[in-house]
Design a protein around this motif. Sequence first.
Motif, PDB file in Angstrom:
ATOM      1  N   PRO A 163     -27.530 -16.078 -22.480  1.00 53.68           N
ATOM      2  CA  PRO A 163     -26.697 -16.812 -21.606  1.00 53.68           C
ATOM      3  C   PRO A 163     -25.267 -17.040 -22.310  1.00 53.68           C
ATOM      4  O   PRO A 163     -24.837 -17.727 -22.062  1.00 53.68           O
ATOM      5  N   ASN A 164     -24.875 -16.039 -23.554  1.00 52.43           N
ATOM      6  CA  ASN A 164     -24.316 -15.595 -24.548  1.00 52.43           C
ATOM      7  C   ASN A 164     -22.762 -16.391 -22.905  1.00 52.43           C
ATOM      8  O   ASN A 164     -22.960 -14.532 -22.114  1.00 52.43           O
ATOM      9  N   PRO A 165     -21.717 -16.921 -23.301  1.00 49.65           N
ATOM     10  CA  PRO A 165     -20.466 -16.153 -21.891  1.00 49.65           C
ATOM     11  C   PRO A 165     -19.813 -15.339 -22.618  1.00 49.65           C
ATOM     12  O   PRO A 165     -19.574 -14.196 -21.217  1.00 49.65           O
ATOM     13  N   ALA A 166     -19.954 -14.908 -23.572  1.00 46.76           N
ATOM     14  CA  ALA A 166     -19.200 -13.588 -23.441  1.00 46.76           C
ATOM     15  C   ALA A 166     -19.726 -12.374 -23.321  1.00 46.76           C
ATOM     16  O   ALA A 166     -19.006 -11.615 -21.829  1.00 46.76           O
ATOM     17  N   TYR A 167     -21.496 -12.188 -22.300  1.00 42.90           N
ATOM     18  CA  TYR A 167     -21.447 -11.317 -21.327  1.00 42.90           C
ATOM     19  C   TYR A 167     -21.113 -11.578 -20.300  1.00 42.90           C
ATOM     20  O   TYR A 167     -20.712 -10.418 -19.998  1.00 42.90           O
ATOM     21  N   TYR A 168     -20.683 -12.615 -19.943  1.00 41.52           N
ATOM     22  CA  TYR A 168     -19.781 -12.370 -18.651  1.00 41.52           C
ATOM     23  C   TYR A 168     -18.641 -12.130 -18.551  1.00 41.52           C
ATOM     24  O   TYR A 168     -17.087 -11.651 -17.862  1.00 41.52           O
ATOM     25  N   MET A 169     -17.957 -13.057 -19.753  1.00 44.85           N
ATOM     26  CA  MET A 169     -16.022 -12.300 -19.979  1.00 44.85           C
ATOM     27  C   MET A 169     -16.135 -11.062 -19.943  1.00 44.85           C
ATOM     28  O   MET A 169     -15.149 -10.301 -19.587  1.00 44.85           O
ATOM     29  N   GLU A 170     -17.412 -10.341 -20.383  1.00 48.29           N
ATOM     30  CA  GLU A 170     -16.924  -8.923 -21.066  1.00 48.29           C
ATOM     31  C   GLU A 170     -16.807  -7.919 -18.867  1.00 48.29           C
ATOM     32  O   GLU A 170     -16.105  -6.603 -18.893  1.00 48.29           O
ATOM     33  N   ILE A 171     -17.985  -8.352 -17.788  1.00 54.61           N
ATOM     34  CA  ILE A 171     -18.409  -7.959 -16.981  1.00 54.61           C
ATOM     35  C   ILE A 171     -16.527  -8.438 -15.958  1.00 54.61           C
ATOM     36  O   ILE A 171     -16.252  -7.630 -15.996  1.00 54.61           O
ATOM     37  N   LEU A 172     -16.002  -9.234 -16.375  1.00 51.58           N
ATOM     38  CA  LEU A 172     -14.804  -9.820 -16.034  1.00 51.58           C
ATOM     39  C   LEU A 172     -14.012  -8.578 -16.519  1.00 51.58           C
ATOM     40  O   LEU A 172     -12.425  -8.374 -15.519  1.00 51.58           O
ATOM     41  N   ASP A 173     -13.506  -8.628 -17.681  1.00 47.65           N
ATOM     42  CA  ASP A 173     -12.608  -7.533 -17.969  1.00 47.65           C
ATOM     43  C   ASP A 173     -13.450  -6.208 -17.787  1.00 47.65           C
ATOM     44  O   ASP A 173     -11.518  -5.636 -17.657  1.00 47.65           O
ATOM     45  N   LYS A 174     -14.226  -5.710 -17.077  1.00 49.26           N
ATOM     46  CA  LYS A 174     -14.297  -4.790 -17.536  1.00 49.26           C
ATOM     47  C   LYS A 174     -13.923  -4.288 -14.993  1.00 49.26           C
ATOM     48  O   LYS A 174     -13.198  -3.205 -15.035  1.00 49.26           O
ATOM     49  N   ILE A 175     -13.813  -4.830 -14.451  1.00 52.89           N
ATOM     50  CA  ILE A 175     -13.703  -5.474 -13.128  1.00 52.89           C
ATOM     51  C   ILE A 175     -12.254  -5.669 -13.129  1.00 52.89           C
ATOM     52  O   ILE A 175     -11.268  -5.455 -12.112  1.00 52.89           O
ATOM     53  N   GLY A 176     -11.564  -6.289 -13.689  1.00 54.58           N
ATOM     54  CA  GLY A 176      -9.906  -7.266 -14.188  1.00 54.58           C
ATOM     55  C   GLY A 176     -10.018  -7.988 -13.040  1.00 54.58           C
ATOM     56  O   GLY A 176      -8.947  -7.893 -11.777  1.00 54.58           O
ATOM     57  N   VAL A 177     -11.163  -9.069 -12.902  1.00 53.41           N
ATOM     58  CA  VAL A 177     -10.633 -10.377 -12.277  1.00 53.41           C
ATOM     59  C   VAL A 177     -11.141 -11.046 -13.148  1.00 53.41           C
ATOM     60  O   VAL A 177     -11.167 -11.459 -13.613  1.00 53.41           O
ATOM     61  N   LYS A 178     -10.285 -12.296 -12.802  1.00 53.55           N
ATOM     62  CA  LYS A 178     -10.183 -13.271 -13.229  1.00 53.55           C
ATOM     63  C   LYS A 178     -11.718 -14.014 -12.516  1.00 53.55           C
ATOM     64  O   LYS A 178     -12.585 -14.492 -11.773  1.00 53.55           O
ATOM     65  N   ALA A 179     -12.037 -15.586 -13.618  1.00 53.78           N
ATOM     66  CA  ALA A 179     -13.809 -16.081 -13.106  1.00 53.78           C
ATOM     67  C   ALA A 179     -13.282 -17.044 -11.964  1.00 53.78           C
ATOM     68  O   ALA A 179     -14.284 -16.945 -11.717  1.00 53.78           O
ATOM     69  N   GLU A 180     -12.207 -17.416 -11.718  1.00 54.04           N
ATOM     70  CA  GLU A 180     -11.745 -18.723 -10.725  1.00 54.04           C
ATOM     71  C   GLU A 180     -12.406 -17.624  -9.249  1.00 54.04           C
ATOM     72  O   GLU A 180     -12.647 -18.130  -8.127  1.00 54.04           O
ATOM     73  N   ASP A 181     -11.895 -16.496  -9.452  1.00 53.20           N
ATOM     74  CA  ASP A 181     -12.328 -15.682  -8.463  1.00 53.20           C
ATOM     75  C   ASP A 181     -13.489 -14.532  -8.225  1.00 53.20           C
ATOM     76  O   ASP A 181     -13.489 -14.075  -7.225  1.00 53.20           O
ATOM     77  N   CYS A 182     -14.510 -15.732  -9.162  1.00 53.49           N
ATOM     78  CA  CYS A 182     -15.925 -14.860  -8.984  1.00 53.49           C
ATOM     79  C   CYS A 182     -16.711 -15.337  -8.101  1.00 53.49           C
ATOM     80  O   CYS A 182     -17.391 -17.088  -8.480  1.00 53.49           O
ATOM     81  N   LEU A 183     -18.050 -15.337  -8.194  1.00 56.78           N
ATOM     82  CA  LEU A 183     -19.506 -16.172  -7.332  1.00 56.78           C
ATOM     83  C   LEU A 183     -20.289 -15.474  -7.994  1.00 56.78           C
ATOM     84  O   LEU A 183     -20.975 -13.950  -7.886  1.00 56.78           O
ATOM     85  N   MET A 184     -20.758 -16.205  -8.827  1.00 51.02           N
ATOM     86  CA  MET A 184     -22.529 -15.610  -9.574  1.00 51.02           C
ATOM     87  C   MET A 184     -23.857 -16.264  -8.210  1.00 51.02           C
ATOM     88  O   MET A 184     -23.819 -17.779  -8.730  1.00 51.02           O
ATOM     89  N   ILE A 185     -25.219 -15.529  -8.319  1.00 47.60           N
ATOM     90  CA  ILE A 185     -25.877 -15.782  -7.506  1.00 47.60           C
ATOM     91  C   ILE A 185     -27.001 -15.087  -8.533  1.00 47.60           C
ATOM     92  O   ILE A 185     -27.492 -14.285  -9.033  1.00 47.60           O
ATOM     93  N   GLY A 186     -27.340 -16.615  -9.095  1.00 51.03           N
ATOM     94  CA  GLY A 186     -28.662 -16.956  -9.465  1.00 51.03           C
ATOM     95  C   GLY A 186     -29.891 -17.364  -9.076  1.00 51.03           C
ATOM     96  O   GLY A 186     -29.616 -18.781  -9.318  1.00 51.03           O
ATOM     97  N   ASN A 187     -30.407 -17.150  -9.759  1.00 49.54           N
ATOM     98  CA  ASN A 187     -31.955 -18.089 -10.109  1.00 49.54           C
ATOM     99  C   ASN A 187     -32.461 -18.370 -11.246  1.00 49.54           C
ATOM    100  O   ASN A 187     -33.228 -19.453 -11.310  1.00 49.54           O
ATOM    101  N   ASP A 188     -31.747 -18.809 -12.922  1.00 49.67           N
ATOM    102  CA  ASP A 188     -31.983 -19.321 -14.126  1.00 49.67           C
ATOM    103  C   ASP A 188     -31.080 -19.780 -14.120  1.00 49.67           C
ATOM    104  O   ASP A 188     -29.764 -19.602 -14.553  1.00 49.67           O
ATOM    105  N   VAL A 189     -31.049 -21.134 -14.377  1.00 49.86           N
ATOM    106  CA  VAL A 189     -30.406 -21.936 -14.101  1.00 49.86           C
ATOM    107  C   VAL A 189     -29.049 -21.747 -15.767  1.00 49.86           C
ATOM    108  O   VAL A 189     -27.744 -22.021 -16.004  1.00 49.86           O
ATOM    109  N   GLY A 190     -29.855 -21.445 -16.776  1.00 42.31           N
ATOM    110  CA  GLY A 190     -29.669 -21.775 -18.058  1.00 42.31           C
ATOM    111  C   GLY A 190     -28.547 -20.848 -18.899  1.00 42.31           C
ATOM    112  O   GLY A 190     -28.029 -20.471 -19.323  1.00 42.31           O
ATOM    113  N   GLU A 191     -29.495 -19.062 -18.180  1.00 43.27           N
ATOM    114  CA  GLU A 191     -28.292 -17.946 -18.176  1.00 43.27           C
ATOM    115  C   GLU A 191     -27.557 -17.666 -17.393  1.00 43.27           C
ATOM    116  O   GLU A 191     -26.533 -17.543 -17.225  1.00 43.27           O
TER     117      GLU A 191
END
Length: 228
Positions: A163-191
């Motif tokens: 659940p390291n937020p850096a995992y998501y930051m790495e994705i954002l850096d790769k696609i060049g998109v800001k966090a506020e412009d993303c939607l994350m769909i998942g089943n695990d609350v903590g991760e």
Amino acid sequence: MSIRAILFDLDGTLLPMDNDEFTEVYLRLLAKTAMQWDYEPKQLIDGLWKGTAAMIKNDGSRSNSEAFWTTFDAYLHRQASADMKKFDTFYVNEFHGAKAVTGENPLAAEAVALARKKAQYVVLATNPLFPPCAVETRLGWIDLSYSGFDLVTNYENSRYCKPNPAYYMEILDKIGVKAEDCLMIGNDVGEDIVPARQLGMSTYLVTDCLINRREEKTDGPGGKCAEH
């Protein structure tokens, strides 16, 4: 707010499963296959968990793949990494036996296709603990493939894990998109939900195979897979 990127978790979100049951069957299949390469089953599985822990704790200084194989080699006191291609053949072949304990999801391909119409980028944000071929195999169980996504995280192209937020930051850096412009769909609350929200992403909690280990509040949008 416009959504430029939609991120999907895989296990328990697009691919229905009970994580514990799936892991038990997967490890049994792997241990049985690896016996022919002179791996003792218990030592192999213990080493796999040690390597997994190293990936989860990865600080970004190396790829998850490097973190895993360095740890795995050291624990087994052998150059197991020399057998990497053999392990890949397992994920292409015998690993399919684990499909028996996953569910069907005819809506998975439809959901990804719909996301493609609504967003510039579609990402498979599966916890990058597996090699690319293992992710490809699991995608195939729900009639999807790498070609449906702009980015698929795996242990070769990632340096952090959920659940390291850096995992998501790495994705954002790769696609060049800001966090506020993303939607994350998942089943695990903590991760899937909590770290994505911490960065400012919108989230949607899929409740078919809900995981909420810490019983955290889930007051955001969510529902069954058929509803999103």
